[in-house]
Design a protein around this motif. Structure first.
Motif, PDB file in Angstrom:
ATOM      1  N   PHE A 165     -22.381  18.765 -52.870  1.00  0.00           N
ATOM      2  CA  PHE A 165     -22.590  19.785 -53.921  1.00  0.00           C
ATOM      3  C   PHE A 165     -23.843  20.615 -53.278  1.00  0.00           C
ATOM      4  N   THR A 166     -23.527  22.194 -53.901  1.00  0.00           N
ATOM      5  CA  THR A 166     -24.591  23.121 -53.330  1.00  0.00           C
ATOM      6  C   THR A 166     -24.778  23.818 -54.264  1.00  0.00           C
ATOM      7  N   TRP A 167     -25.754  24.801 -54.319  1.00  0.00           N
ATOM      8  CA  TRP A 167     -26.274  25.754 -55.019  1.00  0.00           C
ATOM      9  C   TRP A 167     -25.445  26.729 -55.044  1.00  0.00           C
ATOM     10  N   ASN A 168     -25.071  27.725 -56.045  1.00  0.00           N
ATOM     11  CA  ASN A 168     -24.457  29.060 -56.036  1.00  0.00           C
ATOM     12  C   ASN A 168     -25.335  29.989 -55.269  1.00  0.00           C
ATOM     13  N   VAL A 169     -24.832  30.447 -53.953  1.00  0.00           N
ATOM     14  CA  VAL A 169     -25.661  31.349 -53.319  1.00  0.00           C
ATOM     15  C   VAL A 169     -25.941  32.626 -53.776  1.00  0.00           C
ATOM     16  N   SER A 170     -25.126  33.038 -54.806  1.00  0.00           N
ATOM     17  CA  SER A 170     -25.090  34.361 -55.360  1.00  0.00           C
ATOM     18  C   SER A 170     -26.230  34.310 -56.451  1.00  0.00           C
ATOM     19  N   GLU A 171     -26.259  33.290 -57.111  1.00  0.00           N
ATOM     20  CA  GLU A 171     -27.164  33.118 -58.296  1.00  0.00           C
ATOM     21  C   GLU A 171     -28.518  32.942 -57.807  1.00  0.00           C
TER      22      GLU A 171
ATOM     23  N   ASP B 197     -14.549  41.288 -44.855  1.00  0.00           N
ATOM     24  CA  ASP B 197     -13.308  40.738 -45.779  1.00  0.00           C
ATOM     25  C   ASP B 197     -13.248  39.221 -45.066  1.00  0.00           C
ATOM     26  N   THR B 198     -13.842  38.693 -44.183  1.00  0.00           N
ATOM     27  CA  THR B 198     -13.807  37.294 -43.916  1.00  0.00           C
ATOM     28  C   THR B 198     -14.690  36.362 -44.775  1.00  0.00           C
ATOM     29  N   PRO B 199     -13.839  35.299 -45.350  1.00  0.00           N
ATOM     30  CA  PRO B 199     -14.330  34.461 -46.474  1.00  0.00           C
ATOM     31  C   PRO B 199     -15.545  33.566 -45.774  1.00  0.00           C
ATOM     32  N   PRO B 200     -16.508  33.171 -46.519  1.00  0.00           N
ATOM     33  CA  PRO B 200     -17.660  32.298 -46.204  1.00  0.00           C
ATOM     34  C   PRO B 200     -16.728  30.828 -45.379  1.00  0.00           C
ATOM     35  N   ARG B 201     -17.241  30.418 -44.586  1.00  0.00           N
ATOM     36  CA  ARG B 201     -16.740  29.006 -44.185  1.00  0.00           C
ATOM     37  C   ARG B 201     -17.254  28.109 -44.670  1.00  0.00           C
ATOM     38  N   ASN B 202     -16.681  26.966 -45.628  1.00  0.00           N
ATOM     39  CA  ASN B 202     -17.517  26.052 -46.095  1.00  0.00           C
ATOM     40  C   ASN B 202     -17.551  24.735 -45.444  1.00  0.00           C
ATOM     41  N   VAL B 203     -16.799  24.543 -44.497  1.00  0.00           N
ATOM     42  CA  VAL B 203     -16.557  23.380 -43.481  1.00  0.00           C
ATOM     43  C   VAL B 203     -17.086  23.501 -42.297  1.00  0.00           C
TER      44      VAL B 203
ATOM     45  N   LEU C 259     -20.518  14.949 -37.754  1.00  0.00           N
ATOM     46  CA  LEU C 259     -20.573  14.913 -39.288  1.00  0.00           C
ATOM     47  C   LEU C 259     -19.558  16.210 -39.362  1.00  0.00           C
ATOM     48  N   LEU C 260     -18.496  16.147 -40.182  1.00  0.00           N
ATOM     49  CA  LEU C 260     -17.717  17.059 -40.683  1.00  0.00           C
ATOM     50  C   LEU C 260     -18.320  17.047 -42.251  1.00  0.00           C
ATOM     51  N   MET C 261     -18.757  18.413 -42.607  1.00  0.00           N
ATOM     52  CA  MET C 261     -19.384  18.400 -43.760  1.00  0.00           C
ATOM     53  C   MET C 261     -18.767  19.479 -44.537  1.00  0.00           C
ATOM     54  N   TYR C 262     -18.376  19.476 -45.747  1.00  0.00           N
ATOM     55  CA  TYR C 262     -17.741  20.353 -46.553  1.00  0.00           C
ATOM     56  C   TYR C 262     -18.825  20.531 -47.615  1.00  0.00           C
ATOM     57  N   GLU C 263     -19.240  21.897 -47.949  1.00  0.00           N
ATOM     58  CA  GLU C 263     -20.356  22.389 -48.883  1.00  0.00           C
ATOM     59  C   GLU C 263     -19.152  22.837 -50.180  1.00  0.00           C
ATOM     60  N   MET C 264     -19.189  21.979 -51.132  1.00  0.00           N
ATOM     61  CA  MET C 264     -18.229  22.143 -52.187  1.00  0.00           C
ATOM     62  C   MET C 264     -18.531  23.266 -53.202  1.00  0.00           C
TER      63      MET C 264
ATOM     64  N   LYS D 137     -10.463  27.687 -52.197  1.00  0.00           N
ATOM     65  CA  LYS D 137      -9.036  27.561 -51.584  1.00  0.00           C
ATOM     66  C   LYS D 137      -8.944  27.249 -50.315  1.00  0.00           C
ATOM     67  N   ALA D 138      -7.790  26.456 -49.930  1.00  0.00           N
ATOM     68  CA  ALA D 138      -7.228  26.318 -48.562  1.00  0.00           C
ATOM     69  C   ALA D 138      -8.172  25.525 -47.803  1.00  0.00           C
ATOM     70  N   ILE D 139      -8.755  24.467 -48.567  1.00  0.00           N
ATOM     71  CA  ILE D 139      -9.715  23.726 -47.864  1.00  0.00           C
ATOM     72  C   ILE D 139      -9.181  22.880 -46.782  1.00  0.00           C
ATOM     73  N   ALA D 140      -7.931  22.376 -46.994  1.00  0.00           N
ATOM     74  CA  ALA D 140      -7.260  21.440 -45.952  1.00  0.00           C
ATOM     75  C   ALA D 140      -6.967  22.399 -44.695  1.00  0.00           C
ATOM     76  N   ASP D 141      -6.599  23.770 -45.003  1.00  0.00           N
ATOM     77  CA  ASP D 141      -6.449  24.396 -43.781  1.00  0.00           C
ATOM     78  C   ASP D 141      -7.841  24.832 -43.065  1.00  0.00           C
TER      79      ASP D 141
END
Length: 175
Positions: free
Chosen positions: A106-112, A134-140, A146-151, A156-160
């Motif tokens: 779980f992460t903080w909302n960076v924009s907030e 236009d490059t989305p941020p990478r959350n994985v 350690l494979l880290m996912y910042e939820m 979208k497209a988390i598996a990809d």
């Protein structure tokens, strides 16, 4: 400028204090989470021949932030990405060596946080994390096994994204 730093420090300290005391709803959410992802975790471990465990930081979990959204589904997508990457025989052994654990955080909302001056999204050092051109941020990410996912709500497209990160790591390891 100094007042922004003081305010940011106060926010971070109050969050840290809050983080030390898991509440009952966080404990219940953790149990529900672990039960919900167990099948996807088993599938990933079977596909990869591993004994991965998923860690998370429920001390940062706020149900209001996830109202109507299954945070556990996001983590399942990471596990699906791992399993499908291991489905290719040439990846299975190498991936089992590269990935030793998974963290769905779980992460903080960076924009907030930027609104309070704790992080300036316009600062050049923050461009890679926030995404540019236009490059989305990478959350994985993958670091030291350690494979880290910042939820974040609405990812979208988390598996990809997981497969992309793992394939990049495998290519880098084969050089």
């Amino acid at each position: 400028m100094r007042s922004q730093h003081v305010f940011a420090a106060m926010v971070l300290l109050s969050m840290a204090a809050r983080a030390d005391e898991p509440k009952l709803f966080q404990k219940e959410a953790r149990l529900s989470f672990e039960k919900s992802i167990s099948s996807a975790l088993k599938d990933a471990n079977t596909a990869c021949g591993t004994r991965l465990k998923v860690k998370t930081n429920f001390n940062w979990f706020n149900p209001k932030d996830w109202d109507g959204v299954g945070y556990e589904d996001s983590c399942k997508e990471v596990l699906l990405g791992i399993a499908t990457t291991c489905a290719r025989p040439e990846n299975k052994k190498a991936l089992a060596k590269k990935v030793t654990g998974v963290a769905c955080l779980f992460t903080w909302n960076v924009s907030e946080m930027a609104l309070y001056g704790a992080l300036n999204p316009e600062h050049p050092d923050n461009k890679q994390k926030l995404g540019t051109n236009d490059t989305p941020p990478r959350n994985v990410s993958l670091s030291k096994g350690l494979l880290m996912y910042e939820m974040h709500k609405g990812d979208k497209a988390i598996a990809d994204e997981t497969r992309t990160v793992l394939e990049e790591a495998l290519k880098a390891g084969s050089r």
